[in-house]
Design a protein around this motif. Structure first.
Motif, PDB file in Angstrom:
ATOM      1  N   THR A  27       0.851  -1.192   0.000  1.00  0.00           N
ATOM      2  CA  THR A  27       0.000   0.000   0.000  1.00  0.00           C
ATOM      3  C   THR A  27       0.884   1.238   0.000  1.00  0.00           C
ATOM      4  OG1 THR A  27      -0.093   0.267   2.403  1.00  0.00           O
ATOM      5  CG2 THR A  27      -1.741  -1.214   1.395  1.00  0.00           C
ATOM      6  N   GLU A  28       0.274   2.371  -0.298  1.00  0.00           N
ATOM      7  CA  GLU A  28       1.012   3.630  -0.267  1.00  0.00           C
ATOM      8  C   GLU A  28       1.471   3.946   1.157  1.00  0.00           C
ATOM      9  OE1 GLU A  28       3.011   6.301  -2.262  1.00  0.00           O
ATOM     10  OE2 GLU A  28       1.662   4.940  -3.319  1.00  0.00           O
ATOM     11  N   ASP A  29       0.666   3.589   2.156  1.00  0.00           N
ATOM     12  CA  ASP A  29       1.077   3.767   3.550  1.00  0.00           C
ATOM     13  C   ASP A  29       2.316   2.936   3.871  1.00  0.00           C
ATOM     14  OD1 ASP A  29      -0.959   5.579   4.094  1.00  0.00           O
ATOM     15  OD2 ASP A  29      -2.289   4.070   4.988  1.00  0.00           O
ATOM     16  N   ASP A  30       2.378   1.707   3.310  1.00  0.00           N
ATOM     17  CA  ASP A  30       3.551   0.854   3.511  1.00  0.00           C
ATOM     18  C   ASP A  30       4.813   1.503   2.949  1.00  0.00           C
ATOM     19  OD1 ASP A  30       2.082  -1.154   4.740  1.00  0.00           O
ATOM     20  OD2 ASP A  30       1.926  -2.382   2.921  1.00  0.00           O
ATOM     21  N   VAL A  31       4.683   2.162   1.796  1.00  0.00           N
ATOM     22  CA  VAL A  31       5.841   2.838   1.189  1.00  0.00           C
ATOM     23  C   VAL A  31       6.423   3.823   2.191  1.00  0.00           C
ATOM     24  CG1 VAL A  31       6.607   4.405  -0.645  1.00  0.00           C
ATOM     25  CG2 VAL A  31       4.970   2.596  -1.178  1.00  0.00           C
ATOM     26  N   GLU A  32       5.575   4.674   2.724  1.00  0.00           N
ATOM     27  CA  GLU A  32       6.029   5.694   3.676  1.00  0.00           C
ATOM     28  C   GLU A  32       6.585   5.069   4.956  1.00  0.00           C
ATOM     29  OE1 GLU A  32       6.433   8.846   3.086  1.00  0.00           O
ATOM     30  OE2 GLU A  32       5.388   8.884   1.152  1.00  0.00           O
ATOM     31  N   LYS A  33       5.934   4.021   5.445  1.00  0.00           N
ATOM     32  CA  LYS A  33       6.390   3.375   6.677  1.00  0.00           C
ATOM     33  C   LYS A  33       7.750   2.722   6.492  1.00  0.00           C
ATOM     34  CE  LYS A  33       5.299   0.015  10.281  1.00  0.00           C
ATOM     35  NZ  LYS A  33       6.684  -0.041  10.627  1.00  0.00           N
ATOM     36  N   ILE A  34       7.926   2.006   5.396  1.00  0.00           N
ATOM     37  CA  ILE A  34       9.201   1.309   5.167  1.00  0.00           C
ATOM     38  C   ILE A  34      10.344   2.315   5.037  1.00  0.00           C
ATOM     39  CG2 ILE A  34      10.480  -0.144   3.545  1.00  0.00           C
ATOM     40  CD1 ILE A  34       7.683  -1.488   2.915  1.00  0.00           C
ATOM     41  N   VAL A  35      10.137   3.359   4.250  1.00  0.00           N
ATOM     42  CA  VAL A  35      11.183   4.382   4.108  1.00  0.00           C
ATOM     43  C   VAL A  35      11.438   5.049   5.452  1.00  0.00           C
ATOM     44  CG1 VAL A  35      11.754   6.611   3.053  1.00  0.00           C
ATOM     45  CG2 VAL A  35      10.863   4.753   1.644  1.00  0.00           C
ATOM     46  N   GLY A  36      10.373   5.354   6.178  1.00  0.00           N
ATOM     47  CA  GLY A  36      10.524   5.964   7.500  1.00  0.00           C
ATOM     48  C   GLY A  36      11.283   5.078   8.469  1.00  0.00           C
ATOM     49  N   ASP A  37      11.013   3.775   8.414  1.00  0.00           N
ATOM     50  CA  ASP A  37      11.728   2.843   9.287  1.00  0.00           C
ATOM     51  C   ASP A  37      13.225   2.842   8.981  1.00  0.00           C
ATOM     52  OD1 ASP A  37       9.373   2.154  10.592  1.00  0.00           O
ATOM     53  OD2 ASP A  37       9.142   0.229   9.533  1.00  0.00           O
ATOM     54  N   LEU A  41      16.205   3.842  11.433  1.00  0.00           N
ATOM     55  CA  LEU A  41      17.213   2.824  11.718  1.00  0.00           C
ATOM     56  C   LEU A  41      18.625   3.304  11.403  1.00  0.00           C
ATOM     57  CD1 LEU A  41      17.933  -0.183  12.411  1.00  0.00           C
ATOM     58  CD2 LEU A  41      17.655  -0.647   9.967  1.00  0.00           C
ATOM     59  N   MET A  42      18.785   3.912  10.237  1.00  0.00           N
ATOM     60  CA  MET A  42      20.129   4.213   9.756  1.00  0.00           C
ATOM     61  C   MET A  42      20.373   5.691   9.460  1.00  0.00           C
ATOM     62  SD  MET A  42      20.236   0.937   7.206  1.00  0.00           S
ATOM     63  CE  MET A  42      21.953   0.928   6.784  1.00  0.00           C
ATOM     64  N   GLY A  43      19.375   6.525   9.669  1.00  0.00           N
ATOM     65  CA  GLY A  43      19.541   7.940   9.362  1.00  0.00           C
ATOM     66  C   GLY A  43      19.589   8.233   7.876  1.00  0.00           C
ATOM     67  N   LEU A  44      18.990   7.361   7.076  1.00  0.00           N
ATOM     68  CA  LEU A  44      19.027   7.524   5.627  1.00  0.00           C
ATOM     69  C   LEU A  44      18.036   8.594   5.174  1.00  0.00           C
ATOM     70  CD1 LEU A  44      19.143   3.760   4.565  1.00  0.00           C
ATOM     71  CD2 LEU A  44      21.068   5.336   4.857  1.00  0.00           C
ATOM     72  N   ALA A  45      18.460   9.409   4.232  1.00  0.00           N
ATOM     73  CA  ALA A  45      17.611  10.485   3.722  1.00  0.00           C
ATOM     74  C   ALA A  45      16.538   9.940   2.796  1.00  0.00           C
ATOM     75  CB  ALA A  45      18.468  11.498   2.975  1.00  0.00           C
ATOM     76  N   ARG A  46      15.359  10.519   2.890  1.00  0.00           N
ATOM     77  CA  ARG A  46      14.240  10.193   1.998  1.00  0.00           C
ATOM     78  C   ARG A  46      14.509  10.859   0.656  1.00  0.00           C
ATOM     79  NH1 ARG A  46       9.072  12.154   0.509  1.00  0.00           N
ATOM     80  NH2 ARG A  46       7.391  10.705   0.938  1.00  0.00           N
ATOM     81  N   LEU A  54      10.115   5.211  -3.909  1.00  0.00           N
ATOM     82  CA  LEU A  54      10.665   6.155  -2.964  1.00  0.00           C
ATOM     83  C   LEU A  54      11.913   5.505  -2.383  1.00  0.00           C
ATOM     84  CD1 LEU A  54      10.053   8.871  -1.526  1.00  0.00           C
ATOM     85  CD2 LEU A  54       8.800   7.557   0.181  1.00  0.00           C
ATOM     86  N   PHE A  55      12.976   6.263  -2.221  1.00  0.00           N
ATOM     87  CA  PHE A  55      14.231   5.722  -1.723  1.00  0.00           C
ATOM     88  C   PHE A  55      14.509   6.155  -0.293  1.00  0.00           C
ATOM     89  CE2 PHE A  55      15.062   5.096  -6.168  1.00  0.00           C
ATOM     90  CZ  PHE A  55      16.038   4.125  -6.251  1.00  0.00           C
ATOM     91  N   ALA A  56      15.209   5.300   0.425  1.00  0.00           N
ATOM     92  CA  ALA A  56      15.866   5.656   1.677  1.00  0.00           C
ATOM     93  C   ALA A  56      17.342   5.702   1.309  1.00  0.00           C
ATOM     94  CB  ALA A  56      15.594   4.624   2.763  1.00  0.00           C
ATOM     95  N   SER A  57      17.853   6.928   1.118  1.00  0.00           N
ATOM     96  CA  SER A  57      19.174   7.162   0.535  1.00  0.00           C
ATOM     97  C   SER A  57      19.187   6.469  -0.815  1.00  0.00           C
ATOM     98  CB  SER A  57      20.282   6.673   1.467  1.00  0.00           C
ATOM     99  OG  SER A  57      21.553   6.950   0.942  1.00  0.00           O
ATOM    100  N   ASP A  58      20.315   5.941  -1.238  1.00  0.00           N
ATOM    101  CA  ASP A  58      20.321   5.180  -2.484  1.00  0.00           C
ATOM    102  C   ASP A  58      20.500   3.693  -2.203  1.00  0.00           C
ATOM    103  OD1 ASP A  58      22.953   5.430  -1.686  1.00  0.00           O
ATOM    104  OD2 ASP A  58      23.690   6.145  -3.596  1.00  0.00           O
ATOM    105  N   TYR A  59      20.317   3.293  -0.935  1.00  0.00           N
ATOM    106  CA  TYR A  59      20.465   1.892  -0.545  1.00  0.00           C
ATOM    107  C   TYR A  59      19.177   1.087  -0.703  1.00  0.00           C
ATOM    108  CZ  TYR A  59      24.788   3.275   1.834  1.00  0.00           C
ATOM    109  OH  TYR A  59      26.020   3.755   2.122  1.00  0.00           O
ATOM    110  N   ILE A  60      18.052   1.713  -0.348  1.00  0.00           N
ATOM    111  CA  ILE A  60      16.782   0.999  -0.306  1.00  0.00           C
ATOM    112  C   ILE A  60      15.795   1.708  -1.219  1.00  0.00           C
ATOM    113  CG2 ILE A  60      14.877   0.183   1.151  1.00  0.00           C
ATOM    114  CD1 ILE A  60      17.597  -0.990   1.992  1.00  0.00           C
TER     115      ILE A  60
END
Length: 128
Positions: A27-37, A41-46, A54-60
């Motif tokens: 879901t779209e909510d899952d996208v935001e939650k996973i990136v937020g997590d 966890l690692m201080g990765l930029a959205r 949507l990326f969490a830094s360029d790792y995820i």
């Protein structure tokens, strides 16, 4: 004569490294939650790079619902020479999914293999 190709290391041959892991969100909510997590966890930029994810830094890379390849997601590998890497992997029986080929300036930028490994689609890219 022994098959010498099995001892070659694609990391050395093509400068290959793990570019990112893609996670398919339901879901779209899952996208935001996973990136937020991953941010917590690692201080990765959205990062918003493309509308499909949507990326969490360029790792995820978190894929929006219905946009992800692979049963579970995908794993992207950077290579310096995508044409040579394709030939090398095809010689080992990993066929390219031609319908997945993305061109940039007339050259291959990204391409997936046909088969998944453990539920993950695998792609090569020249993006750093």
């Amino acid at each position: 004569m022994a098959d010498q190709t099995k001892s070659e290391d694609p990391r050395e041959l093509f400068g290959m490294y793990l570019a990112h892991v893609g996670i398919n969100a339901e879901t779209e909510d899952d996208v935001e939650k996973i990136v937020g997590d991953f941010q917590r966890l690692m201080g990765l930029a959205r990062m918003e790079i493309a509308p499909a994810s949507l990326f969490a830094s360029d790792y995820i890379e978190v894929m929006r619902p219905g946009r992800g390849r692979g049963t579970k997601g995908h794993i992207g590998f950077h290579v310096d020479d995508i044409d040579a890497a394709e030939k090398w992997f095809e010689a080992r029986g990993f066929k390219i999914n031609e319908s997945s080929r993305v061109l940039k300036d007339g050259k291959t930028f990204l391409v997936y293999f046909q088969e998944e490994i453990a539920g993950f689609a695998i792609h090569l890219t020249v993006q750093k």
